[in-house]
Enzyme design. Structure first.
Site, PDB file in Angstrom:
ATOM      1  N   PHE A  93       4.330 -27.630  22.234  1.00 40.15           N
ATOM      2  CA  PHE A  93       3.199 -27.516  23.150  1.00 40.15           C
ATOM      3  C   PHE A  93       1.919 -27.276  22.379  1.00 40.15           C
ATOM      4  CE2 PHE A  93       4.815 -23.209  22.637  1.00 40.15           C
ATOM      5  CZ  PHE A  93       3.663 -22.438  22.504  1.00 40.15           C
ATOM      6  N   CYS A  94       0.802 -27.619  23.005  1.00 37.85           N
ATOM      7  CA  CYS A  94      -0.521 -27.285  22.479  1.00 37.85           C
ATOM      8  C   CYS A  94      -1.268 -26.568  23.600  1.00 37.85           C
ATOM      9  CB  CYS A  94      -1.250 -28.516  21.942  1.00 37.85           C
ATOM     10  SG  CYS A  94      -1.441 -29.882  23.095  1.00 37.85           S
ATOM     11  N   TRP A  95      -2.582 -26.711  23.684  1.00 35.23           N
ATOM     12  CA  TRP A  95      -3.324 -25.967  24.702  1.00 35.23           C
ATOM     13  C   TRP A  95      -3.104 -26.539  26.101  1.00 35.23           C
ATOM     14  CZ3 TRP A  95      -4.837 -21.870  26.728  1.00 35.23           C
ATOM     15  CH2 TRP A  95      -5.858 -21.817  27.674  1.00 35.23           C
ATOM     16  N   VAL A 122       0.100 -24.462  26.790  1.00 37.98           N
ATOM     17  CA  VAL A 122       0.083 -23.008  26.921  1.00 37.98           C
ATOM     18  C   VAL A 122      -0.830 -22.574  28.071  1.00 37.98           C
ATOM     19  CG1 VAL A 122      -1.824 -22.494  25.331  1.00 37.98           C
ATOM     20  CG2 VAL A 122       0.071 -20.888  25.545  1.00 37.98           C
TER      21      VAL A 122
END
Length: 349
Positions: A93-95, A122
């Site tokens: 995952f990233c932002w 996230v």
């Protein structure tokens, strides 16, 4: 091809067995807030992310993308190698579930490494945390360890946890001991990180009838407890620990080790210096300058912390309260166990 999963899908996968979350954002972003238990395998480090961000703003999206691909290509062998060491199912995952996690998942898929990607990143997890905290749904009552600074409350919480009792250590997840000197030697959490850790602790103990905590103000360092948790703490049963002053000085010195950060202790003391009578403040400053930390702590307890604790305790005269007079932490712990036996409920067995 990798699959995008919603947060609830991943929670379901976690219940079936071990599952590794991989945060592919930069180390700085990871440090500020992530999904608890995640590991960090960044697509870009902090400097690279800053460079690409500057290009995006000042030149344009295409140039930024090209530079990003060039940087990432050079680090692909190490990036892939880090994932090969993970033996559990994994989710990247990233932002927001954007380019970084998509790039990572695509490359891993091409290399035959199966992964899923968190849809919404996230940010979706943060939204879930906020939503869960807003429910104000935590039924266990609190048994609150109180007492003057240096009465070993944190150590007693650890011993209770080691003996199988349900414990939430707010200071531990805040990365702060709750005093003006509280962050020295620690890494304070920001509110996002604190909330994430807190919601998992609340979830962990939601079926208990009682949970042990330490008596805290609502604000702990840089973070604040949810109001309903603070109110529940205020109305909980209070166990007030009393230790001799000399013993408390020993505990404070062991906890804070001021000789390792003398300058930071001096700086922290200067923040409260004006709240003390001038002769006492000057004497404490002299002791700190001379490395006589035991004498400085003794005066701080007598003239700053103890009066503040008495003032706060005067506000809670209607609470159920048990006083524990003890010689040291070991003695206090034994007497608290005896107290627990007297108020024993099925969940405390």
């Amino acid at each position: 091809m990798f699959r995008d999963l919603m947060l609830e899908d991943i929670f379901a996968l976690q219940e079936k067995g071990p599952h590794t979350f991989i945060d592919v954002r930069s180390p700085k972003e990871f440090k500020e807030a992530t999904i608890p238990g995640s590991i960090n395998i960044p697509v870009f480090d902090d400097e690279e992310r800053a460079e690409i961000g500057t290009l995006y703003k000042q030149v344009g999206q295409e140039v930024a993308k090209e530079r990003g691909l060039a940087i990432f290509a050079k680090k692909l062998p190490n990036f892939i190698s880090a994932f090969k060491n993970i033996e559990t199912p994994m989710t990247v995952f990233c932002w927001r579930g954007g380019m970084r996690s998509k790039t990572a998942a695509t490359v891993l898929d091409l290399m035959g490494i199966h992964t899923t990607r968190l849809n919404g990143g996230v940010r979706s997890y943060r939204q879930w945390v906020v939503h869960e905290l807003e429910k104000e749904d935590f039924s266990p009552d609190f048994i609150v360890l109180n007492g003057n600074t240096g009465t070993g409350k944190t150590e007693i919480l650890k011993r209770l946890a080691d003996n199988g009792y349900p414990v939430i250590d707010f200071e531990n997840i805040a990365g702060h001991r709750g005093s003006i000197f509280g962050q020295i030697g620690l890494e304070p959490s920001n509110q996002k990180k604190f909330d994430s850790l807190l919601i998992h602790e609340l979830e962990r103990f939601k079926t208990e009838s009682h949970v042990f905590i330490e008596g805290e103000s609502r604000r702990i360092g840089k973070v604040s407890l949810p109001q309903y948790i603070y109110d529940k703490k205020e109305s909980g049963m209070q166990i007030v620990i009393h230790l001799p002053l000399a013993e408390r000085v020993k505990i404070v010195l062991a906890d804070y080790e001021p000789w390792n950060n003398p300058e930071r202790f001096k700086e922290a003391f200067q923040l409260i210096e004006r709240r003390l009578h001038t002769p006492i403040a000057k004497l404490i400053e002299t002791y700190l300058d001379n490395g006589e930390f035991g004498l400085a702590v003794e005066l701080l307890l007598e003239h700053y912390y103890d009066p503040r604790y008495r003032h706060s305790g005067d506000k809670n005269t209607d609470l159920q309260k048990v006083d524990i007079e003890a010689k040291n932490v070991e003695d206090a712990f034994k007497k608290i166990l005896q107290t627990i036996e007297r108020i024993k409920t099925p969940s405390l067995s």
